[in-house]
Design a protein around this motif. Sequence first.
Motif, PDB file in Angstrom:
ATOM      1  N   TRP A   1       0.803  -1.215   0.000  1.00 12.84           N
ATOM      2  CA  TRP A   1       0.000   0.000   0.000  1.00 12.84           C
ATOM      3  C   TRP A   1       0.839   1.269   0.000  1.00 12.84           C
ATOM      4  CZ3 TRP A   1       1.360   3.018   4.039  1.00 12.84           C
ATOM      5  CH2 TRP A   1       1.943   2.392   5.146  1.00 12.84           C
ATOM      6  N   TRP A   2       2.105   1.183   0.466  1.00 13.58           N
ATOM      7  CA  TRP A   2       2.887   2.415   0.667  1.00 13.58           C
ATOM      8  C   TRP A   2       3.036   3.196  -0.646  1.00 13.58           C
ATOM      9  CZ3 TRP A   2       7.714   4.088  -1.170  1.00 13.58           C
ATOM     10  CH2 TRP A   2       8.163   5.273  -0.583  1.00 13.58           C
ATOM     11  N   ASP A   3       3.397   2.543  -1.724  1.00 12.19           N
ATOM     12  CA  ASP A   3       3.418   3.167  -3.057  1.00 12.19           C
ATOM     13  C   ASP A   3       3.200   2.037  -4.054  1.00 12.19           C
ATOM     14  OD1 ASP A   3       3.886   4.477  -5.449  1.00 12.19           O
ATOM     15  OD2 ASP A   3       5.491   5.739  -4.641  1.00 12.19           O
ATOM     16  N   GLU A   4       1.930   1.683  -4.196  1.00  7.70           N
ATOM     17  CA  GLU A   4       1.580   0.504  -4.988  1.00  7.70           C
ATOM     18  C   GLU A   4       2.040   0.639  -6.431  1.00  7.70           C
ATOM     19  OE1 GLU A   4      -2.430  -2.177  -5.892  1.00  7.70           O
ATOM     20  OE2 GLU A   4      -2.479  -0.555  -4.410  1.00  7.70           O
ATOM     21  N   ALA A   5       1.895   1.827  -6.993  1.00 10.93           N
ATOM     22  CA  ALA A   5       2.301   2.024  -8.386  1.00 10.93           C
ATOM     23  C   ALA A   5       3.800   1.829  -8.559  1.00 10.93           C
ATOM     24  CB  ALA A   5       1.885   3.419  -8.850  1.00 10.93           C
ATOM     25  N   LEU A   6       4.584   2.273  -7.579  1.00  6.45           N
ATOM     26  CA  LEU A   6       6.035   2.156  -7.680  1.00  6.45           C
ATOM     27  C   LEU A   6       6.486   0.702  -7.678  1.00  6.45           C
ATOM     28  CD1 LEU A   6       8.892   3.271  -7.733  1.00  6.45           C
ATOM     29  CD2 LEU A   6       8.742   3.607  -5.244  1.00  6.45           C
ATOM     30  N   ILE A   7       5.964  -0.123  -6.774  1.00 10.66           N
ATOM     31  CA  ILE A   7       6.422  -1.508  -6.720  1.00 10.66           C
ATOM     32  C   ILE A   7       5.983  -2.265  -7.975  1.00 10.66           C
ATOM     33  CG2 ILE A   7       4.438  -2.405  -5.427  1.00 10.66           C
ATOM     34  CD1 ILE A   7       8.166  -3.427  -5.026  1.00 10.66           C
ATOM     35  N   HIS A   8       4.859  -1.882  -8.575  1.00 11.17           N
ATOM     36  CA  HIS A   8       4.463  -2.491  -9.844  1.00 11.17           C
ATOM     37  C   HIS A   8       5.430  -2.080 -10.961  1.00 11.17           C
ATOM     38  CE1 HIS A   8       0.680  -4.718  -9.233  1.00 11.17           C
ATOM     39  NE2 HIS A   8       0.454  -3.866  -8.235  1.00 11.17           N
ATOM     40  N   ARG A   9       5.880  -0.827 -10.968  1.00 10.68           N
ATOM     41  CA  ARG A   9       6.847  -0.398 -11.985  1.00 10.68           C
ATOM     42  C   ARG A   9       8.173  -1.135 -11.814  1.00 10.68           C
ATOM     43  NH1 ARG A   9       4.875   4.739 -10.637  1.00 10.68           N
ATOM     44  NH2 ARG A   9       6.834   5.365  -9.610  1.00 10.68           N
ATOM     45  N   ILE A  10       8.586  -1.318 -10.564  1.00 17.43           N
ATOM     46  CA  ILE A  10       9.827  -2.052 -10.294  1.00 17.43           C
ATOM     47  C   ILE A  10       9.714  -3.485 -10.802  1.00 17.43           C
ATOM     48  CG2 ILE A  10      11.243  -3.002  -8.430  1.00 17.43           C
ATOM     49  CD1 ILE A  10      10.659  -0.368  -6.901  1.00 17.43           C
ATOM     50  N   ALA A  11       8.574  -4.118 -10.549  1.00 14.78           N
ATOM     51  CA  ALA A  11       8.379  -5.491 -11.014  1.00 14.78           C
ATOM     52  C   ALA A  11       8.406  -5.569 -12.534  1.00 14.78           C
ATOM     53  CB  ALA A  11       7.059  -6.035 -10.469  1.00 14.78           C
ATOM     54  N   ALA A  12       7.837  -4.571 -13.194  1.00 13.68           N
ATOM     55  CA  ALA A  12       7.794  -4.585 -14.653  1.00 13.68           C
ATOM     56  C   ALA A  12       9.186  -4.472 -15.259  1.00 13.68           C
ATOM     57  CB  ALA A  12       6.907  -3.447 -15.158  1.00 13.68           C
ATOM     58  N   ARG A  13      10.132  -3.865 -14.511  1.00 10.85           N
ATOM     59  CA  ARG A  13      11.501  -3.683 -15.025  1.00 10.85           C
ATOM     60  C   ARG A  13      12.428  -4.826 -14.624  1.00 10.85           C
ATOM     61  NH1 ARG A  13      10.633   1.834 -13.061  1.00 10.85           N
ATOM     62  NH2 ARG A  13      11.911   1.344 -11.241  1.00 10.85           N
ATOM     63  N   ALA A  14      11.942  -5.798 -13.866  1.00 11.52           N
ATOM     64  CA  ALA A  14      12.798  -6.863 -13.346  1.00 11.52           C
ATOM     65  C   ALA A  14      13.375  -7.709 -14.473  1.00 11.52           C
ATOM     66  CB  ALA A  14      12.013  -7.744 -12.380  1.00 11.52           C
ATOM     67  N   ASP A  15      14.586  -8.199 -14.264  1.00 17.42           N
ATOM     68  CA  ASP A  15      15.281  -9.024 -15.241  1.00 17.42           C
ATOM     69  C   ASP A  15      14.615 -10.396 -15.320  1.00 17.42           C
ATOM     70  OD1 ASP A  15      16.988 -10.490 -16.809  1.00 17.42           O
ATOM     71  OD2 ASP A  15      18.795 -10.083 -15.631  1.00 17.42           O
ATOM     72  N   PRO A  16      14.033 -10.764 -16.441  1.00 12.38           N
ATOM     73  CA  PRO A  16      13.342 -12.054 -16.526  1.00 12.38           C
ATOM     74  C   PRO A  16      14.285 -13.248 -16.518  1.00 12.38           C
ATOM     75  CG  PRO A  16      13.391 -10.990 -18.673  1.00 12.38           C
ATOM     76  CD  PRO A  16      13.943  -9.991 -17.695  1.00 12.38           C
ATOM     77  N   ALA A  17      15.581 -12.995 -16.678  1.00  9.74           N
ATOM     78  CA  ALA A  17      16.533 -14.109 -16.728  1.00  9.74           C
ATOM     79  C   ALA A  17      16.938 -14.592 -15.347  1.00  9.74           C
ATOM     80  CB  ALA A  17      17.776 -13.691 -17.520  1.00  9.74           C
ATOM     81  N   VAL A  18      16.681 -13.802 -14.304  1.00 10.25           N
ATOM     82  CA  VAL A  18      17.092 -14.165 -12.944  1.00 10.25           C
ATOM     83  C   VAL A  18      15.842 -14.174 -12.068  1.00 10.25           C
ATOM     84  CG1 VAL A  18      18.646 -13.683 -11.039  1.00 10.25           C
ATOM     85  CG2 VAL A  18      19.287 -12.990 -13.358  1.00 10.25           C
ATOM     86  N   THR A  19      15.422 -15.346 -11.649  1.00 13.41           N
ATOM     87  CA  THR A  19      14.164 -15.479 -10.906  1.00 13.41           C
ATOM     88  C   THR A  19      14.388 -16.338  -9.668  1.00 13.41           C
ATOM     89  OG1 THR A  19      13.577 -17.329 -12.342  1.00 13.41           O
ATOM     90  CG2 THR A  19      12.695 -15.169 -12.926  1.00 13.41           C
ATOM     91  N   PRO A  20      14.817 -15.743  -8.571  1.00 11.29           N
ATOM     92  CA  PRO A  20      15.085 -16.514  -7.352  1.00 11.29           C
ATOM     93  C   PRO A  20      13.798 -16.994  -6.697  1.00 11.29           C
ATOM     94  CG  PRO A  20      15.228 -14.178  -6.902  1.00 11.29           C
ATOM     95  CD  PRO A  20      15.029 -14.303  -8.381  1.00 11.29           C
ATOM     96  N   PRO A  21      13.884 -18.035  -5.880  1.00 14.35           N
ATOM     97  CA  PRO A  21      12.711 -18.485  -5.125  1.00 14.35           C
ATOM     98  C   PRO A  21      12.187 -17.362  -4.219  1.00 14.35           C
ATOM     99  CG  PRO A  21      14.429 -20.158  -5.073  1.00 14.35           C
ATOM    100  CD  PRO A  21      15.044 -18.944  -5.684  1.00 14.35           C
ATOM    101  N   LEU A  22      10.884 -17.189  -4.225  1.00 11.31           N
ATOM    102  CA  LEU A  22      10.239 -16.121  -3.470  1.00 11.31           C
ATOM    103  C   LEU A  22       9.077 -16.693  -2.676  1.00 11.31           C
ATOM    104  CD1 LEU A  22       9.645 -13.105  -2.789  1.00 11.31           C
ATOM    105  CD2 LEU A  22       8.336 -13.009  -4.923  1.00 11.31           C
ATOM    106  N   LEU A  23       9.044 -16.404  -1.377  1.00 10.90           N
ATOM    107  CA  LEU A  23       7.943 -16.776  -0.493  1.00 10.90           C
ATOM    108  C   LEU A  23       7.252 -15.497  -0.034  1.00 10.90           C
ATOM    109  CD1 LEU A  23       7.965 -19.341   2.404  1.00 10.90           C
ATOM    110  CD2 LEU A  23       7.247 -17.002   2.861  1.00 10.90           C
ATOM    111  N   VAL A  24       5.939 -15.492  -0.105  1.00 12.98           N
ATOM    112  CA  VAL A  24       5.145 -14.370   0.408  1.00 12.98           C
ATOM    113  C   VAL A  24       4.127 -14.926   1.399  1.00 12.98           C
ATOM    114  CG1 VAL A  24       3.575 -12.475  -0.141  1.00 12.98           C
ATOM    115  CG2 VAL A  24       5.410 -13.080  -1.747  1.00 12.98           C
TER     116      VAL A  24
END
Length: 284
Positions: A195-218
């Motif tokens: 919630w803090w800056d929802e648009a920003l974290i979505h932009r960061i995700a959109a720019r993420a390198d698709p070649a490096v995808t570490p295991p992620l737990l939420v």
Amino acid sequence: MEKITGMGATGRVGPDHARAEARLAIFETEHPTHVLSQKTVATGPGHRLFIAAPRGTPPAQGWPVLYLLDGNAAFDFLTPAHLAAAEGLALVGVGYDTDRQFAREQRTFDFTAPDGPGDGIRPDPVHEGRMAGGAAQFLDRLTGALRKAAEDGLRVDPSRRTLWGHSFGGLFTLYAALTRPDSFARFAAISPSIWWDEALIHRIAARADPAVTPPLLVALGDREKRSGSDGPPPNGPAPATMAFVESLRWHPGLDPQVHVLPSLKHIETIAGSLPLAIRFAAGA
């Protein structure tokens, strides 16, 4: 050095858990599986490291290690049962030089992503009187001086480092996973403050390198709401967080594990997530 308290820059006090002192009862007794210690590191605003080193001879490649942000709080919620379940796993709490569980202003700055021109540091758009956008600087500090101090004398397997963060720390964990996925081997984001800056974290995700995808737990509770907000706790997990996690599934190769912790409020997901995180970090 002046210690950070729970009082905000505007003079408002936050919820009770934001002002709580860290008792750190886990340090009051010896434990059969781990040796506990603390050290202070002068880098940045001043940090405390809380270290649980496994007893015995480390494997040839070193111990796997779970780094816990907000270390003062994380080790305050850590129990002997957690340590018993973490046999063979090192735990490192990365906290601040304060006697409280949370250094509110400093963690806001350190755990929020930069945005905008220049270095991206700016006034916090949510909390009046605080600054935000220091996550890149903190990630450098975390993987540099703080990691070096934490692992001094502790044989660690560099390929099995896991980062855990709760709330703003969970938001930072997502930032690290998406911008520098090689900084840790695995990432556990608990009740991340999308919630803090929802648009920003979505932009960061959109720019993420698709070649490096570490295991992620939420993981998140189904009774969480923003601190200080009115009304009863919700009956279900935060929609914004669930929508963001679902959007990550469109990222090539990124398939986050999602756990909804039943009947848990926001502060309760610290302890509630630790069994999950310990198993996740101990995985090969």
